[in-house]
Design a protein around this motif. Structure first.
Motif, PDB file in Angstrom:
ATOM      1  N   LEU A 257      30.389  19.412   3.899  1.00 63.21           N
ATOM      2  CA  LEU A 257      30.876  19.749   5.238  1.00 63.21           C
ATOM      3  C   LEU A 257      29.717  20.301   6.053  1.00 63.21           C
ATOM      4  O   LEU A 257      29.121  21.318   5.690  1.00 63.21           O
ATOM      5  CB  LEU A 257      32.002  20.778   5.146  1.00 63.21           C
ATOM      6  N   ILE A 258      29.392  19.618   7.153  1.00 64.12           N
ATOM      7  CA  ILE A 258      28.205  19.953   7.948  1.00 64.12           C
ATOM      8  C   ILE A 258      28.613  20.340   9.359  1.00 64.12           C
ATOM      9  O   ILE A 258      29.418  19.660  10.007  1.00 64.12           O
ATOM     10  CB  ILE A 258      27.234  18.759   7.993  1.00 64.12           C
ATOM     11  N   ARG A 283      30.944  12.469  -0.221  1.00 64.35           N
ATOM     12  CA  ARG A 283      31.859  12.415   0.915  1.00 64.35           C
ATOM     13  C   ARG A 283      31.389  13.431   1.954  1.00 64.35           C
ATOM     14  O   ARG A 283      31.301  14.628   1.653  1.00 64.35           O
ATOM     15  CB  ARG A 283      33.282  12.729   0.450  1.00 64.35           C
ATOM     16  N   ILE A 284      31.112  12.949   3.158  1.00 65.36           N
ATOM     17  CA  ILE A 284      30.515  13.785   4.197  1.00 65.36           C
ATOM     18  C   ILE A 284      31.489  13.934   5.358  1.00 65.36           C
ATOM     19  O   ILE A 284      32.066  12.952   5.825  1.00 65.36           O
ATOM     20  CB  ILE A 284      29.190  13.181   4.697  1.00 65.36           C
ATOM     21  N   GLY A 285      31.649  15.164   5.818  1.00 62.53           N
ATOM     22  CA  GLY A 285      32.459  15.442   6.992  1.00 62.53           C
ATOM     23  C   GLY A 285      31.665  16.264   7.992  1.00 62.53           C
ATOM     24  O   GLY A 285      30.996  17.236   7.612  1.00 62.53           O
ATOM     25  N   GLU A 286      31.693  15.863   9.256  1.00 65.42           N
ATOM     26  CA  GLU A 286      31.027  16.622  10.316  1.00 65.42           C
ATOM     27  C   GLU A 286      32.086  17.451  11.042  1.00 65.42           C
ATOM     28  O   GLU A 286      33.081  16.921  11.534  1.00 65.42           O
ATOM     29  CB  GLU A 286      30.318  15.684  11.282  1.00 65.42           C
ATOM     30  N   ILE A 339      37.391  25.805   2.494  1.00 62.16           N
ATOM     31  CA  ILE A 339      36.506  24.657   2.712  1.00 62.16           C
ATOM     32  C   ILE A 339      37.314  23.369   2.750  1.00 62.16           C
ATOM     33  O   ILE A 339      37.091  22.496   3.601  1.00 62.16           O
ATOM     34  CB  ILE A 339      35.422  24.573   1.617  1.00 62.16           C
ATOM     35  N   ARG A 340      38.259  23.238   1.838  1.00 62.38           N
ATOM     36  CA  ARG A 340      39.090  22.030   1.783  1.00 62.38           C
ATOM     37  C   ARG A 340      39.862  21.841   3.090  1.00 62.38           C
ATOM     38  O   ARG A 340      39.952  20.723   3.608  1.00 62.38           O
ATOM     39  CB  ARG A 340      40.049  22.124   0.598  1.00 62.38           C
ATOM     40  N   GLN A 345      39.921  18.657   8.515  1.00 58.56           N
ATOM     41  CA  GLN A 345      39.849  18.583   9.974  1.00 58.56           C
ATOM     42  C   GLN A 345      38.578  17.904  10.465  1.00 58.56           C
ATOM     43  O   GLN A 345      38.466  17.585  11.651  1.00 58.56           O
ATOM     44  CB  GLN A 345      39.915  19.996  10.574  1.00 58.56           C
ATOM     45  N   ALA A 346      37.620  17.717   9.579  1.00 53.51           N
ATOM     46  CA  ALA A 346      36.310  17.194   9.985  1.00 53.51           C
ATOM     47  C   ALA A 346      36.362  15.684  10.212  1.00 53.51           C
ATOM     48  O   ALA A 346      37.261  14.990   9.740  1.00 53.51           O
ATOM     49  CB  ALA A 346      35.269  17.526   8.919  1.00 53.51           C
ATOM     50  N   ARG A 347      35.354  15.198  10.925  1.00 53.38           N
ATOM     51  CA  ARG A 347      35.214  13.754  11.133  1.00 53.38           C
ATOM     52  C   ARG A 347      34.474  13.164   9.939  1.00 53.38           C
ATOM     53  O   ARG A 347      33.322  13.471   9.694  1.00 53.38           O
ATOM     54  CB  ARG A 347      34.429  13.483  12.421  1.00 53.38           C
TER      55      ARG A 347
END
Length: 385
Positions: A257-258, A283-286, A339-340, A345-347
């Motif tokens: 998560l970034i 798995r990356i979420g912005e 965090i989860r 909610q992240a893109r």
């Protein structure tokens, strides 16, 4: 500390989510202090949160408590209005590296720690600044996403020692650290045999140059099931990136998560690093729902870290940082759930769409990353890899 961390057990730990909860606990602890208060922070702001903490520090000093405060010369304004009142009430104050380049080079103290009566300590990513204060007079709609851990028990002694050493470094006429604090470590297993296991991990430019990075590497190297990692500035060196990809390739579900929309250069540079991570299955979420400021991670639901260290060149290779590592404690699951929820909610970065981005966009990302890397190579004297 290559294979070991200074773990102690029978600590009582509490996760503090958002500045509002942190400041309430911090001010309450200071107001109950009887002997000693020590606080080190990167930012001490002249706003409601700063006034509340400053007033508590003054009250403590006026009733005879020894109060010491360390602020950073760049992160905290030298015109902070509280300083004169601190001196008048007996609060002792020292500044780390008062100028952009000083006797400690370009480094900053980015730590956020506080200790009261050698009994209760706080470690995390929360500066002394209001949750909604966006800087420059801007008011954010939502509070910063950030954490601290309140600690009681043997781990507090490690935090006391870290502050003491820093205080000595800032004494007039300082020429060098007169001693090296040697800590007895325990093997960093992911399953702790005792309750309340915690280790304090402090990074400096003398004896603990890669301390925080090594703590992450040890946990990622032992990960078997799941990793949740959240950080606002994700530009680590090759070792840490390799540890993430290796974990994903051996079947670990790695979630990254970034944070976004704080520094334009990083917003452009960071995605250049996604390619190898995505290829490995990371798995990356912005996240840009609000300002992501927490520097936290959870591994296999048993290992967690909360602290001040970003995963970038400045935090990992230059600045003074402080994290707490926790094993097999309710704090771990609480943090994982936070965090989860944010990751949901992240893109999400879709590997296919990422691979189809335009040549111009690829070039901009490559150029931004190369510029960042060049500047950080210079500032860290080549240690950033």
């Amino acid at each position: 500390m290559s294979k070991y961390l200074p773990f102690s057990h029978d600590n009582q730990l509490a996760l503090l989510y958002l500045g509002e909860n942190y400041f309430t606990a911090l001010v309450d602890a200071i107001d109950n202090a009887t002997h000693d208060v020590a606080l080190e922070t990167y930012i001490f702001e002249a706003d409601e949160a700063g006034e509340n903490v400053s007033a508590a520090l003054r009250r403590a000093a006026e009733r005879g408590v020894k109060v010491r405060v360390i602020t950073d010369g760049v992160g905290t304004s030298r015109r902070l209005p509280y300083i004169e009142a601190w001196h008048g009430s007996g609060v002792m104050h020292r500044v780390y590296n008062p100028h952009l380049f000083g006797k400690f080079g370009f480094s900053r103290t980015h730590r956020k720690i506080a200790v009261v009566d050698h009994e209760v300590a706080f470690v995390g990513g929360i500066n002394i600044i209001d949750d909604y204060n966006g800087g420059g007079g801007l008011r954010m709609d939502d509070p910063r996403w950030d954490f601290a851990v309140q600690c009681r028990g043997p781990v507090v002694a490690e935090i006391v020692m870290a502050f003491h050493i820093q205080w000595l470094r800032l004494a007039p006429g300082y020429l060098g650290t007169p001693f090296r604090h040697r800590r007895r470590g325990q093997r960093a297993r992911l399953h702790a045999p005792y309750a309340g296991q915690a280790a304090f991990v402090a990074r400096d430019n003398l004896h603990n140059r890669r301390a925080v990075e090594k703590a992450y590497l040890m946990a990622l190297g032992r990960a078997r099931h799941e990793v949740w990692l959240a950080n606002p500035y994700f530009v680590p060196g090759r070792r840490l990136r390799r540890a993430l990809t290796q974990a994903a390739r051996r079947g670990v579900a790695v979630h990254l998560l970034i944070g976004r929309k704080e520094f334009r250069l990083l917003d452009t540079a960071v995605p250049w690093l996604y390619a190898k991570l995505l290829d490995a299955g990371v798995r990356i979420g912005e996240y840009d729902m609000r300002q992501l400021h927490g520097k936290v991670a959870v591994v296999d639901d048993v290992w967690a870290t909360v602290g001040s260290s970003n995963l970038d060149a400045l935090s990992l290779f230059l600045n003074h940082e402080a994290n707490v590592v926790v094993l097999d404690d309710p704090v771990v699951i609480q943090l994982r759930d936070h965090i989860r929820a944010a990751f949901a909610q992240a893109r999400r970065i879709d590997p296919a769409r990422y691979g189809e981005r335009s040549r111009w966009r690829r070039f901009r990302q490559w150029a931004a990353y190369r510029l960042y890397r060049l500047v950080m190579k210079v500032l860290t004297r080549g240690t950033y890899d």
